[in-house]
Design an enzyme around this catalytic site. Structure first.
Site, PDB file in Angstrom:
ATOM      1  N   LYS A 172      23.193 -22.132  -0.889  1.00 49.45           N
ATOM      2  CA  LYS A 172      22.998 -20.780  -1.439  1.00 49.45           C
ATOM      3  C   LYS A 172      24.294 -19.979  -1.592  1.00 49.45           C
ATOM      4  O   LYS A 172      24.374 -19.113  -2.442  1.00 49.45           O
ATOM      5  CB  LYS A 172      21.998 -20.013  -0.566  1.00 49.45           C
ATOM      6  CG  LYS A 172      20.589 -20.571  -0.678  1.00 49.45           C
ATOM      7  CD  LYS A 172      19.576 -19.731   0.059  1.00 49.45           C
ATOM      8  CE  LYS A 172      18.173 -20.306  -0.118  1.00 49.45           C
ATOM      9  NZ  LYS A 172      17.116 -19.449   0.392  1.00 49.45           N
TER      10      LYS A 172
ATOM     11  N   ASP B 100      14.671 -14.474  -3.542  1.00 49.83           N
ATOM     12  CA  ASP B 100      14.056 -14.461  -2.200  1.00 49.83           C
ATOM     13  C   ASP B 100      13.697 -13.046  -1.771  1.00 49.83           C
ATOM     14  O   ASP B 100      12.619 -12.801  -1.235  1.00 49.83           O
ATOM     15  CB  ASP B 100      15.038 -15.029  -1.163  1.00 49.83           C
ATOM     16  CG  ASP B 100      15.077 -16.552  -1.160  1.00 49.83           C
ATOM     17  OD1 ASP B 100      14.093 -17.170  -1.600  1.00 49.83           O
ATOM     18  OD2 ASP B 100      16.097 -17.117  -0.721  1.00 49.83           O
TER      19      ASP B 100
ATOM     20  N   GLN C  56      13.870 -45.454  -5.187  1.00 49.73           N
ATOM     21  CA  GLN C  56      12.802 -45.651  -6.178  1.00 49.73           C
ATOM     22  C   GLN C  56      11.651 -44.659  -5.963  1.00 49.73           C
ATOM     23  O   GLN C  56      11.295 -44.361  -4.829  1.00 49.73           O
ATOM     24  CB  GLN C  56      12.235 -47.075  -6.085  1.00 49.73           C
ATOM     25  CG  GLN C  56      12.912 -48.041  -7.017  1.00 49.73           C
ATOM     26  CD  GLN C  56      12.308 -49.437  -6.933  1.00 49.73           C
ATOM     27  OE1 GLN C  56      11.267 -49.657  -6.301  1.00 49.73           O
ATOM     28  NE2 GLN C  56      12.981 -50.389  -7.551  1.00 49.73           N
TER      29      GLN C  56
ATOM     30  N   GLY D 214       4.868 -16.284   5.241  1.00 55.48           N
ATOM     31  CA  GLY D 214       5.998 -16.781   4.455  1.00 55.48           C
ATOM     32  C   GLY D 214       5.561 -17.514   3.202  1.00 55.48           C
ATOM     33  O   GLY D 214       6.349 -17.703   2.277  1.00 55.48           O
TER      34      GLY D 214
HETATM   35  P1  NAP Z   1      20.098 -19.859   8.101  1.00 52.41           P
HETATM   36  O1  NAP Z   1      21.012 -19.186   7.143  1.00 52.41           O
HETATM   37  O2  NAP Z   1      20.518 -21.153   8.696  1.00 52.41           O
HETATM   38  O3  NAP Z   1      19.825 -18.820   9.302  1.00 52.41           O
HETATM   39  C1  NAP Z   1      19.055 -19.197  10.417  1.00 52.41           C
HETATM   40  C2  NAP Z   1      18.824 -17.980  11.319  1.00 52.41           C
HETATM   41  O4  NAP Z   1      17.899 -18.390  12.329  1.00 52.41           O
HETATM   42  C3  NAP Z   1      20.069 -17.511  12.017  1.00 52.41           C
HETATM   43  O5  NAP Z   1      20.009 -16.113  12.179  1.00 52.41           O
HETATM   44  C4  NAP Z   1      19.959 -18.203  13.395  1.00 52.41           C
HETATM   45  O6  NAP Z   1      20.608 -17.527  14.452  1.00 52.41           O
HETATM   46  C5  NAP Z   1      18.470 -18.148  13.621  1.00 52.41           C
HETATM   47  N1  NAP Z   1      18.013 -19.186  14.537  1.00 52.41           N
HETATM   48  C6  NAP Z   1      17.965 -20.514  14.305  1.00 52.41           C
HETATM   49  N2  NAP Z   1      17.455 -21.162  15.392  1.00 52.41           N
HETATM   50  C7  NAP Z   1      17.191 -20.203  16.316  1.00 52.41           C
HETATM   51  C8  NAP Z   1      16.659 -20.223  17.633  1.00 52.41           C
HETATM   52  N3  NAP Z   1      16.305 -21.384  18.202  1.00 52.41           N
HETATM   53  N4  NAP Z   1      16.492 -19.063  18.288  1.00 52.41           N
HETATM   54  C9  NAP Z   1      16.851 -17.889  17.704  1.00 52.41           C
HETATM   55  N5  NAP Z   1      17.370 -17.798  16.464  1.00 52.41           N
HETATM   56  C10 NAP Z   1      17.532 -18.928  15.781  1.00 52.41           C
HETATM   57  O7  NAP Z   1      18.672 -20.124   7.447  1.00 52.41           O
HETATM   58  P2  NAP Z   1      17.917 -19.238   6.336  1.00 52.41           P
HETATM   59  O8  NAP Z   1      18.205 -19.746   4.984  1.00 52.41           O
HETATM   60  O9  NAP Z   1      18.180 -17.799   6.610  1.00 52.41           O
HETATM   61  O10 NAP Z   1      16.395 -19.621   6.648  1.00 52.41           O
HETATM   62  C11 NAP Z   1      15.786 -19.158   7.834  1.00 52.41           C
HETATM   63  C12 NAP Z   1      14.289 -19.450   7.837  1.00 52.41           C
HETATM   64  O11 NAP Z   1      13.675 -18.795   6.756  1.00 52.41           O
HETATM   65  C13 NAP Z   1      13.951 -20.929   7.688  1.00 52.41           C
HETATM   66  O12 NAP Z   1      12.890 -21.251   8.546  1.00 52.41           O
HETATM   67  C14 NAP Z   1      13.514 -21.055   6.250  1.00 52.41           C
HETATM   68  O13 NAP Z   1      12.575 -22.101   6.068  1.00 52.41           O
HETATM   69  C15 NAP Z   1      12.861 -19.698   6.032  1.00 52.41           C
HETATM   70  N6  NAP Z   1      12.873 -19.352   4.618  1.00 52.41           N
HETATM   71  C16 NAP Z   1      11.667 -19.193   4.030  1.00 52.41           C
HETATM   72  C17 NAP Z   1      11.606 -18.854   2.706  1.00 52.41           C
HETATM   73  C18 NAP Z   1      10.262 -18.682   2.082  1.00 52.41           C
HETATM   74  O14 NAP Z   1      10.188 -18.718   0.845  1.00 52.41           O
HETATM   75  N7  NAP Z   1       9.230 -18.439   2.847  1.00 52.41           N
HETATM   76  C19 NAP Z   1      12.768 -18.694   1.952  1.00 52.41           C
HETATM   77  C20 NAP Z   1      14.002 -18.856   2.596  1.00 52.41           C
HETATM   78  C21 NAP Z   1      14.033 -19.183   3.927  1.00 52.41           C
HETATM   79  P3  NAP Z   1      22.144 -17.840  14.833  1.00 52.41           P
HETATM   80  O15 NAP Z   1      22.975 -17.022  13.906  1.00 52.41           O
HETATM   81  O16 NAP Z   1      22.256 -17.416  16.232  1.00 52.41           O
HETATM   82  O17 NAP Z   1      22.356 -19.317  14.642  1.00 52.41           O
END
Ligand code: NAP
Length: 439
Positions: free
Chosen positions: A227, A264, A145, A403
């Site tokens: 995506k 993006d 809701q 961001g």
């Molecule tokens: P994703 O496809 O899941 O990719 C995540 C990336 O982060 C991978 O390269 C991963 O490395 C790395 N990662 C995650 N945890 C980590 C850690 N503890 N230490 C080192 N590397 C780490 O996600 P995404 O869609 O690309 O999004 C990534 C970030 O961008 C998010 O925080 C999201 O909120 C932000 N974002 C922001 C916008 C905006 O409009 N500002 C738009 C899109 C995304 P591995 O390959 O080693 O797992």
């Protein structure tokens, strides 16, 4: 809790007092009718509309079950039919919309739970008799809701009609997405007809988008993890999104076909470019992360003329794989190698990992010693607005890009794709996000 006897007695009292509506569970209807005649009343009630209800709190109903329930309700001379069923898939909303669309008597139908929340919000779009809302946040009487103030103010429920175009953000999770606040405010500010809703989807992204477009969804934002899988539903994909291999926007064209875009990359890259002296041409860039955002930004940086992009990722194989996809002007190394200086000098560093995001605000994806004074540093993370990475970069005299700009600009680009003749109210969109982040 009241007993069944008490419940029926209250409903009978209400009918005797000419209440405008009474809601009787279909299973209790025979007993209700018996008690009604004992009071000397019979159906139809002169001043009271009878809602007959059927609930299933555990699972969605099959088409056969729905037809049987509706038939029983009609046979029982219900003025209004009501069915509430638990959604176990986002596609259960399609069943609700279909029933409402073909209803022969005034009908209320809802899919309960977060997966079915959209069926509550867009009820007027399908001529539902009414929807059920909570009096306030935290006072929900059934799962999924929405409170009345949110329905009225955010979703403009009262002005929604059967031709209101629908838009939504598809992903998992979406309950904390700021996109509904941002896009509804943008539509309201520009007097643009439409409603934008959260669409929690756990699987079959392509099937969901295709079906919802058939029901009048004119566009979608796509977030994690949709995506890539959403691309399967597209009739056409914008060449840049195709190259990136991920999309975040869908436009339903007038003939019903679907086109996918990636907003993006241009959102982030345009914000970075504005802050980079001389633009991106000939610059060396570091892209931290090789996920969806990493792909978009690395492709974008090369598209805008960067001389070389070094993809840096915790999992090195993914960095190397992305660098192959990017071509000759890219290379891939691990995060450890980067922190040991393996990338060499650079002009621009872009974080596209989630490191530093709330609640892990004391983390940075790289050591401060790896930052270079005077460079441009971008962080895709926007909650908090100033991440540890951006703070340390500022301390070293770097130019920083938040961001927030990426988030606002990717939404503004979506707005332009959906409403090409309306100027996107970018300042309003930014203000909405800032207000949400500062709460
Ligand atoms: P994703 O496809 O899941 O990719 C995540 C990336 O982060 C991978 O390269 C991963 O490395 C790395 N990662 C995650 N945890 C980590 C850690 N503890 N230490 C080192 N590397 C780490 O996600 P995404 O869609 O690309 O999004 C990534 C970030 O961008 C998010 O925080 C999201 O909120 C932000 N974002 C922001 C916008 C905006 O409009 N500002 C738009 C899109 C995304 P591995 O390959 O080693 O797992």
């Amino acid at each position: 809790m009241a007993s069944e006897k008490d419940r029926l007695s209250i409903l009978l009292d209400a009918a005797s007092c000419n209440a405008s509506h009474i809601d009787v569970e279909l299973a209790a209807f025979p007993k209700f009718q018996e008690l009604l005649s004992k009071r000397g009343l019979s159906l139809p009630l002169p001043n009271t509309k009878l809602i007959l209800s059927h609930h299933n709190f555990d699972r969605p109903l099959t088409e056969k079950e729905i037809n049987s329930v509706l038939q029983q309700m009609a046979n029982s001379r219900a003025d209004i039919a009501k069915i509430a069923m638990k959604a176990t898939s986002a596609l259960d909303n399609a069943v609700v919309f279909e029933v409402l669309r073909s209803a022969s008597i005034p009908t209320i139908m809802l899919a309960m739970g977060e997966l079915g929340q959209v069926s509550r919000i867009v009820a007027p779009r399908f001529n539902a008799y009414l929807t059920f809302a909570s009096v306030a946040q935290g006072k929900e009487s059934a799962p999924g809701q929405v409170d009345t103030a949110t329905l009225a103010n955010l979703y403009r429920f009262r002005s929604m009609t059967s031709d209101t175009p629908m838009y939504g953000v598809v992903g998992n999770p979406v309950s904390h997405s700021m996109s509904p606040a941002l896009h509804n405010a943008a539509m309201q500010a520009t007097n643009t007809k439409g409603v934008y809703v959260p669409l929690q989807v756990e699987d079959n992204f392509a099937g969901f988008i295709t079906r919802m477009a058939e029901f009048g969804f004119a566009g979608f934002s796509i977030t994690i993890p949709g995506k890539l899988p959403a691309m399967d539903a597209m009739d056409e994909i914008d060449p840049v999104a195709e190259k990136i291999g991920a999309m975040n926007t869908v436009v339903t064209r007038p003939d019903g076909s679907l086109k996918g875009y990636n907003t993006d990359w241009i959102a982030a890259i345009s914000a970075i470019e504005e802050k980079t002296e001389g633009g991106l041409k000939g610059k060396r860039a570091i892209c931290l992360g090789a996920g969806g955002a990493g792909r978009a930004l690395a492709f974008g940086a090369l598209e805008k003329g960067c001389e070389h992009v070094v993809v840096v990722n915790r999992t090195k194989e993914k960095a190397v794989k992305l660098s192959y996809d990017l071509g000759k002007r890219a290379s891939g190394i691990s995060l450890d190698e980067f922190n040991k200086g393996a990338a060499g000098p650079y002009d621009l560093l872009m974080n596209t990992t989630s490191v530093g995001m709330h609640p892990n605000v004391d983390q940075s994806p790289v050591q401060k010693s790896s930052l270079i004074s005077g460079t441009v540093v971008f962080d895709a993370v926007y909650n908090p607005l100033q991440t540890k990475l951006l703070r340390e970069a500022e301390e070293l005299g770097c130019t920083t890009v938040s961001g927030l700009e990426m988030f606002v600009r990717q939404a503004a680009e979506q707005f332009r794709l959906w409403f090409p003749t309306v100027a996107a109210p970018v300042d309003k969109m930014r203000a909405v996000v800032l207000e949400k982040l500062q709460k």
